[in-house]
Design an enzyme around this catalytic site. Structure first.
Site, PDB file in Angstrom:
ATOM      1  N   HIS A 144      46.891  28.914  49.104  1.00 30.97           N
ATOM      2  CA  HIS A 144      47.433  28.149  47.987  1.00 30.97           C
ATOM      3  C   HIS A 144      48.769  27.575  48.455  1.00 30.97           C
ATOM      4  CE1 HIS A 144      45.026  31.254  45.812  1.00 30.97           C
ATOM      5  NE2 HIS A 144      44.797  30.283  44.955  1.00 30.97           N
ATOM      6  N   GLU A 274      35.386  26.229  41.804  1.00 32.41           N
ATOM      7  CA  GLU A 274      35.187  27.680  41.828  1.00 32.41           C
ATOM      8  C   GLU A 274      34.992  28.202  40.398  1.00 32.41           C
ATOM      9  OE1 GLU A 274      37.764  31.660  42.906  1.00 32.41           O
ATOM     10  OE2 GLU A 274      37.925  29.934  44.252  1.00 32.41           O
ATOM     11  N   GLU A 310      32.351  32.953  43.852  1.00 30.70           N
ATOM     12  CA  GLU A 310      33.015  34.233  44.082  1.00 30.70           C
ATOM     13  C   GLU A 310      32.193  35.336  43.427  1.00 30.70           C
ATOM     14  OE1 GLU A 310      37.080  36.564  42.792  1.00 30.70           O
ATOM     15  OE2 GLU A 310      37.276  34.554  43.660  1.00 30.70           O
ATOM     16  N   HIS A 313      33.596  36.938  40.257  1.00 29.74           N
ATOM     17  CA  HIS A 313      33.496  36.024  39.122  1.00 29.74           C
ATOM     18  C   HIS A 313      32.081  36.010  38.564  1.00 29.74           C
ATOM     19  CE1 HIS A 313      37.203  33.465  40.553  1.00 29.74           C
ATOM     20  NE2 HIS A 313      37.484  34.729  40.317  1.00 29.74           N
ATOM     21  N   ASP A 338      33.405  33.122  48.176  1.00 35.05           N
ATOM     22  CA  ASP A 338      34.546  34.032  48.199  1.00 35.05           C
ATOM     23  C   ASP A 338      33.985  35.448  48.190  1.00 35.05           C
ATOM     24  OD1 ASP A 338      36.518  32.175  48.363  1.00 35.05           O
ATOM     25  OD2 ASP A 338      37.393  32.545  46.397  1.00 35.05           O
ATOM     26  N   ASP A 349      38.969  41.074  37.046  1.00 31.13           N
ATOM     27  CA  ASP A 349      38.761  40.603  38.418  1.00 31.13           C
ATOM     28  C   ASP A 349      39.515  41.510  39.390  1.00 31.13           C
ATOM     29  OD1 ASP A 349      37.899  38.947  40.407  1.00 31.13           O
ATOM     30  OD2 ASP A 349      39.219  37.282  39.930  1.00 31.13           O
ATOM     31  N   ASP A 351      38.815  42.045  42.657  1.00 32.44           N
ATOM     32  CA  ASP A 351      38.924  41.471  44.012  1.00 32.44           C
ATOM     33  C   ASP A 351      38.882  42.533  45.103  1.00 32.44           C
ATOM     34  OD1 ASP A 351      39.013  38.837  43.193  1.00 32.44           O
ATOM     35  OD2 ASP A 351      41.183  38.748  43.088  1.00 32.44           O
ATOM     36  N   ASP A 381      38.472  36.647  49.695  1.00 26.04           N
ATOM     37  CA  ASP A 381      39.348  36.634  48.520  1.00 26.04           C
ATOM     38  C   ASP A 381      39.368  38.063  47.971  1.00 26.04           C
ATOM     39  OD1 ASP A 381      40.900  36.008  46.391  1.00 26.04           O
ATOM     40  OD2 ASP A 381      39.485  34.640  45.443  1.00 26.04           O
TER      41      ASP A 381
END
Length: 478
Positions: A144, A274, A310, A313, A338, A349, A351, A381
């Protein structure tokens, strides 16, 4: 007398430690108290001096800092593992993750961090990133804009900060490393509390466009292969105060402008949407793959975008990762993955690094059916757990994630080469492998013809779907 003995012992230990330090290895550990740090932007020494270059040692290895299943140059189904995977490190989780959560302060301050978000610190993190890639043997990374360079007081100052860090990244990349994708962070700053492209404030919409414009430019400059749009705040908390139709129209116009600018500057990378159902908004407009595909079709953008799926997600939206990948694939939209997972007992989330062998096998079946992911790939991710605080944990997490997907690839290849599962699925639909079935699939069978056949055949016989057998075959491949 006892005090004198204790003092003598301390002096001896001090001398021993001094000798050890003098004759120690010449590498300089990357922490601010090591003597390597200076006021300049340059950084000397290693960031990970205790970590060797990670190598493949095979499934029998007990070495946590070695690959057991990922063998980059080994061919599977006619393609090298590294070309199936195209692994990438996520800069934000790896180098900006602190372990903080809504209930607790940060638990991680890596040895090279000085506690600031200065430009010099940003450059130090970038150098750490490339040493990390080199030791893992990877040649792709993701970022990012605001994770790699600090905000300034104005757009101009912020862009100048970004340019300075990106110039260093370009130098460190050389000719072999490039971003898998770049993106703009349009969710953290308070200006984005109502959204970015869907904000009710025109000034925020314009600011977001300026930020995305710059992020596309630097992704292009760094040789990025894709650019991602993740609308973390493109949604709503309640419809009572929201004009959803107007917000969706604004989002479409924003994406149209991005496509036009991409073409204007000659950026040939793929644009990726995404999907995510919610968090931080209650409802996010790109809820899942099907919703995103419908949005792109409605606004005539279906040929300009693919999807970055992802796995975490997917589960938040009530689907499996396999479902989302197949939905994207059959719509011609599977562009990137991801690679992560969530916890079924936690409704947000998380991750986590993907460690589930069965899920990885199903993921790789979709990838193989898609012919691969290039110019996309697998981006990690994923972040360390709050309680994992050692530098080596950064390597262990990525090694385990890479090995899980590599093992999934091997399992998927076994399933395909064995053919039993494909044959089971073929037999399930074999009644359509007939003249009438071909007519139906070609859109040439009307209701009158089908009614005639139904009367002629009488009550249909419905065979078993053999679900348990299908699951047995899958499990045998694991």
């Amino acid at each position: 007398m006892k005090a004198w003995k204790i003092l003598s012992l301390c002096l001896c230990l001090s001398l021993v430690l001094n000798v050890v330090i003098v004759v120690g290895p010449p590498t300089c550990p990357a922490h601010v108290g090591s003597g390597c740090a200076s006021d300049s932007d340059e950084w000397q020494g290693e960031f990970f001096p205790a970590i060797p270059k990670i190598k493949y040692e095979g499934p029998k290895s007990k070495n946590p800092l070695a690959y057991k299943w990922y063998n980059a140059d080994e061919e599977i189904l006619g393609k090298k593992m590294k070309d199936w995977m195209r692994f990438s490190v996520a800069f934000w989780h790896t180098f900006r993750g602190t372990g903080a959560d809504p209930f607790g302060a940060p638990t991680k301050l890596w040895p090279w961090e000085d506690g600031t978000n200065s430009l010099a610190m940003a450059k130090r993190r970038m150098r750490a990133n490339f040493e990390f890639l080199e030791k893992l043997g990877l040649d792709r990374w993701c970022f990012h804009d605001r994770d790699i360079a600090p905000d300034g007081k104005t757009i101009e100052e912020t862009n100048a900060n970004l340019d300075e860090v990106v110039a260093l990244a370009k130098e460190l990349q050389g000719t072999k490393i490039r971003p898998l994708w770049g993106t703009a962070q349009l969710f953290l700053h308070p200006r984005f509390m109502h959204g970015a492209a869907t904000s009710s404030e025109l000034g925020v919409y314009a600011y977001s466009a300026a930020q995305v414009k710059k992020a596309i430019e630097v992704t292009h400059y760094l040789g990025g292969e894709n650019y991602v749009f993740w609308g973390g705040r493109e949604g709503y908390q309640t419809l009572v105060n929201t004009d959803m139709e107007r917000e969706l129209n604004h989002l479409a116009r924003f994406l149209e402008a991005a496509v036009a600018y991409k073409k204007k500057i000659g950026f040939n990378g793929t644009f990726l949407i995404e999907p995510k159902p919610q968090e931080p908004t209650k409802h996010q407009y790109d809820w899942d793959a099907a919703t995103s595909a419908n949005f792109l079709r409605k606004y005539g953008l279906i040929d300009e975008f693919k999807l970055n799926i992802e796995c975490n997600h997917a589960t938040l939206s009530g689907h499996s990762c396999h479902h989302e990948l197949e939905t994207a694939r059959i719509n011609g939209l599977l562009g990137n993955i991801d690679a992560n997972s969530g916890d079924p007992q936690i409704g947000w989330d998380t991750d986590q690094f993907l460690m589930d062998i069965q899920e990885a096998t199903l993921v790789m079946l979709s990838v193989i059916r898609n012919g691969g992911l290039a110019p996309g790939g697998f981006n990690f991710d994923a972040k360390l757990r709050r309680e994992s605080t050692d530098v080596e944990d950064l390597f262990i997490g990525h090694i385990a994630g890479m090995d899980t997907l590599a093992r999934g690839l091997r399992n998927a290849a076994k399933l395909i080469e064995d053919g039993s599962l494909d044959e089971l699925v073929r037999k399930r639909y074999q009644s359509f492998d007939t003249e009438l079935g071909a007519q139906i699939e070609a859109g040439k069978a009307d209701f009158e013809l089908l009614e005639k056949k139904a009367k002629e055949w009488g009550e249909p016989k419905v065979p078993s779907a053999k679900q348990e057998l299908a699951e047995m075959i899958l499990q045998a491949a694991l």
